[in-house]
Write an enzyme that holds these catalytic residues in place. Structure first.
Site, mmCIF file in Angstrom:
data_model
loop_
_atom_site.group_PDB
_atom_site.id
_atom_site.type_symbol
_atom_site.label_atom_id
_atom_site.label_comp_id
_atom_site.label_asym_id
_atom_site.label_seq_id
_atom_site.Cartn_x
_atom_site.Cartn_y
_atom_site.Cartn_z
ATOM 1 N N LEU A 99 0.491 -1.142 0.408
ATOM 2 C CA LEU A 99 -0.337 -0.105 0.118
ATOM 3 C C LEU A 99 0.803 1.100 -0.335
ATOM 4 C CD1 LEU A 99 -2.996 -1.175 2.364
ATOM 5 C CD2 LEU A 99 -2.875 -0.718 -0.408
ATOM 6 N N ASP B 127 0.842 -9.343 -4.958
ATOM 7 C CA ASP B 127 2.178 -9.242 -4.731
ATOM 8 C C ASP B 127 2.145 -7.509 -4.924
ATOM 9 O OD1 ASP B 127 4.628 -7.955 -4.664
ATOM 10 O OD2 ASP B 127 5.911 -9.867 -5.462
#
Lengths: 431, 308
Positions: A62, A306
């Site tokens: 993130l 991922d």
């Protein structure tokens, strides 16, 4: 309490309950409700759509705090919601690193403010991801962390990983150490799978044995300590074989694979396509096929994205200078349906188990992964398995660096229900 | 021929022959008192060199000037690149200035291909990372054809650090395309791990290979590779693979010694070998100008209406 809503006539595929059946699903008061609550509820025609437990990603970057130019918790969780995810594990390689409870808490608060998806911060195994000194994992466990990882690199020495595996036993048996398995000395300076193509392109390689060596080491340490290892983004056929054997011997290991490793091979890099530059690298067709087989037979437990957003200018750099990674939250379901489910390589129920039920269990995300039964928290994905679309911007993610750019996919999320609220409807975020 | 020259794979055998034949006609220009023809008058060639190079840059500069093109030299040091400008932004700037051809040298493999996505100019690869150096490969083919009368059927050994050599890649691909037999020779650590697709032989025994060679092509071996554990010492490298006078004696009479330069005398090649009549290293340099003239001429369409 709101009147809620009901999905009518959808195909419910709920691996946690072993259900694959056409039925209505009622959501009221944040929970799955019984048919009695359907009266007066908003009706949503779900004929032809699949209703499943919300997807759970074990491997999301993130980027916040520190790299907000690549992604923020708000944009990343929006991408997650658009992709049908209701929970994601946020990797620790932020700035500052998530190696203490304060950063963990800060990420949680950002996620709560966005309100689109549950975020489970992953804690670093070593301080600053430096691979030298253990991070204060006890404090992070108290703050709710269940998975630890130095993702991007493995824990560098066997001794340190052994101590980490032993140390976390104090916190109960469910704490998992997730490893990015690539031997640093063999991949230094490398940018793609070492093989015929890397030799012709003049690109230094990241050989398959770099992964296999660390997988073998980690399995030996998990066996010796009784600790739990999770192997991130497997890429090599022999790694799959090592995991298969270790599981048969009772080693406590789980493994994940990404949609891009299940789709592409190193041959796809013949034009130095930076969006296909990922670590570990895309390998041969034999490796990809072994990953598909390992996912089908359960050797590989989960599909993880991922999701690794980067700024456009970073990926537009020279191939050897472009950072590795592809975004993946918005394309994972469509890619798995297109590459594996529609061609008959993987049953839909197993795909959803690997996208939701199993990762929820590994992550300890008890509200997610099903079963879809009255009284359970309403975290759901609804998708049209036949919707044909082409991957192209705009994306909800800040990143545009997708390995699937320009690729036609079949299957797209129509609705995401997070804690009983429609955060995505008709394929669009509602908030 | 394609619009650009990025790799030897862009060329058919017919293209290669046409380039070498065109170079033949330009070779003579270099022997004139006034070494200049008007073929590319009014065209702009940018030498975009982001990695240090003397010989290749000068060779391209002379080639463009002998064709009467306007030449701009753009190097990394002190430029916008040194100030952190991206390859793309620099390329767009060159594009906006009206470059007709961009000759690029870059330490990153694949960067010439990237450049073609951003500019309309013809792109010539003057060496990209450890990928290719097609103009060097072509001038080597030219030199072999000139000295030995043919390329097809020639037995060529390419000796040294093949792994890191863009010259070895372009030359191997070009030789195989033209029907020569190629043997890569060097320590196994410096041969790429998988060359099965190249159509070449591999040997670790230089003394066994030399008696069968029409050309011994010696690659530069950087001393730095020793530090990176590719071989134990320069001394041992030279003992096992260095081209000495004794080793040259193993070659058939008339066999050539070639080297792309710059040489590390005493490492991959002994001084007295470099200076033998059968070593044609200086001719390679001279031929390089003619080959690059031919490439600029053919790519920029200078052949339309004007001749050398």
């Amino acid at each position: 309490m709101s009147m809620g809503f009901v999905f009518e006539g959808g195909r419910v595929v709920d691996p946690a309950a072993g259900v694959d059946d056409v039925r209505d699903v009622v959501v009221a008061g944040g929970l799955i409700a019984g048919p009695e609550a359907a009266e007066g509820a908003e009706r949503i025609d779900a004929r032809g759509l699949v209703i499943a437990p919300g997807l759970v990603d074990l491997h999301t970057h993130l980027r916040e705090p520190g790299d907000e130019h690549k992604e923020t918790v708000a944009t990343g969780t929006r991408a997650a919601a658009v992709g049908g995810y209701t929970a994601v594990a946020a990797m620790a390689n932020t700035q500052p690193v998530a190696d203490n409870a304060a950063v963990i808490q800060a990420v949680r608060e950002l996620a709560a403010a966005a309100g689109l998806c549950e975020v489970h911060p992953v804690g670093a195994i070593t301080k600053g991801l430096q691979g030298e000194q253990l991070a204060e994992m006890g404090e992070m466990v108290e703050a709710g962390v269940r998975v630890f990882s130095d993702d991007g690199h493995p824990v560098p020495t066997a001794r340190l990983l052994r101590n980490a595996l032993l140390y976390v036993k104090a916190f109960g048996g469910e704490v998992v150490l997730a490893e990015h398995a690539e031997d640093a000395s063999l991949v230094e300076g490398g940018h793609m799978h070492e093989g015929v193509l890397s030799a012709a392109l003049g690109v230094a390689g990241r050989p398959a044995e770099a992964e296999e060596i660390v997988v073998a080491r980690d399995l030996a340490l998990a066996r010796a300590t009784g600790g739990r290892i999770h192997l991130c983004h497997l890429s090599s056929a022999r790694s799959v074989e090592l995991v298969r054997r270790a599981k048969s011997e009772g080693v406590r290991v789980t493994a994940e694979v990404t949609p891009h490793h299940l789709t592409f091979t190193d041959e796809d890099l013949h034009t130095y396509e930076a969006n296909l530059k990922v670590n570990p690298p895309l390998r041969s067709a034999e490796d990809r096929d072994a990953l598909r087989a390992g996912l089908a037979d359960g050797t590989i437990d989960a599909i993880a994205t991922d999701h690794a957003p980067h700024a456009i200018e970073e990926k537009e750099a020279e191939f050897d200078r472009a950072p590795p990674g592809t975004i993946g939250l918005e394309t994972a379901l469509g890619a798995i349906l297109t590459e594996l489910v529609h061609p008959g390589r993987l049953p839909l129920s197993r795909a959803l188990e690997a996208l939701s039920t199993v990762p929820a269990r590994i992550l300890g995300a008890g509200d997610h992964g099903g079963p879809i039964e009255p009284g359970r928290p309403a975290n759901l994905v609804v998708f049209d398995p036949d919707h044909a679309w082409v991957v192209e911007p705009p994306f909800a993610s800040k990143g545009r660096n997708t390995a699937f750019l320009g690729r036609p996919l079949r299957g797209r999320v129509t609705h995401t229900v997070f804690r009983g609220a429609l955060v995505v409807a008709e394929g669009k975020p509602t908030r | 021929m394609n619009e650009h020259l990025l790799s030897m794979h862009d060329l058919s055998a017919t293209d290669v022959t046409r380039i070498l034949d065109t170079a033949e006609s330009f070779r003579e220009v270099g022997t004139r008192v006034i070494k200049k023809v008007p073929a590319l008058r009014g065209r702009t060639v940018v030498n975009f060199f982001l990695e240090n190079s003397t010989r290749t840059r000068i060779s391209f500069e002379l080639a463009a000037k002998r064709l009467s093109a306007d030449v701009i030299n753009f190097s990394a040091g002190g430029s916008s690149v040194a100030k952190g400008e991206s390859l793309k932004d620099t390329a767009l700037t060159l594009q906006a200035m009206g470059a007709d051809a961009i000759v690029i040298r870059h330490s990153s493999s694949g960067s010439p291909l990237q450049l073609t996505r951003w500019v309309d100019a013809h792109v010539l690869n003057a060496g990209d990372g450890t990928h290719e150096h097609p103009t060097q490969g072509l001038l080597d083919l030219y030199t072999m054809r000139e000295k030995l009368g043919r390329i097809e059927g020639l037995r060529v050994g390419i000796v040294g650090d093949v792994l890191h050599s863009r010259v070895a890649r372009s030359l191997s691909f070009g030789l195989v395309k033209m029907g020569a037999e190629v043997t890569l020779v060097g320590p196994p650590t410096l041969i790429p791990p998988d060359v099965s697709a190249w159509g070449v032989q591999v040997s670790y025994d230089i003394d066994g290979v030399l008696p069968k060679l029409d050309v011994c092509y010696v690659l530069r071996v950087q001393r730095e590779r020793q530090r990176l554990e590719y071989f134990p010492s320069v001394r041992e490298y030279a003992r096992l693979f260095g081209i000495t006078r004794d080793r040259v004696a193993l070659m058939p009479e008339g066999g050539l010694i070639m080297h792309p330069g710059p040489m590390n005398r005493g490492v991959e090649i002994d001084s007295d070998v470099a200076d033998l009549p059968r070593s044609v290293i200086e001719e390679q340099v001279t031929n390089g100008i003619a080959v690059r003239m031919a490439l600029l001429f053919l790519l920029l369409g200078g052949g339309k209406g004007e001749t050398a």
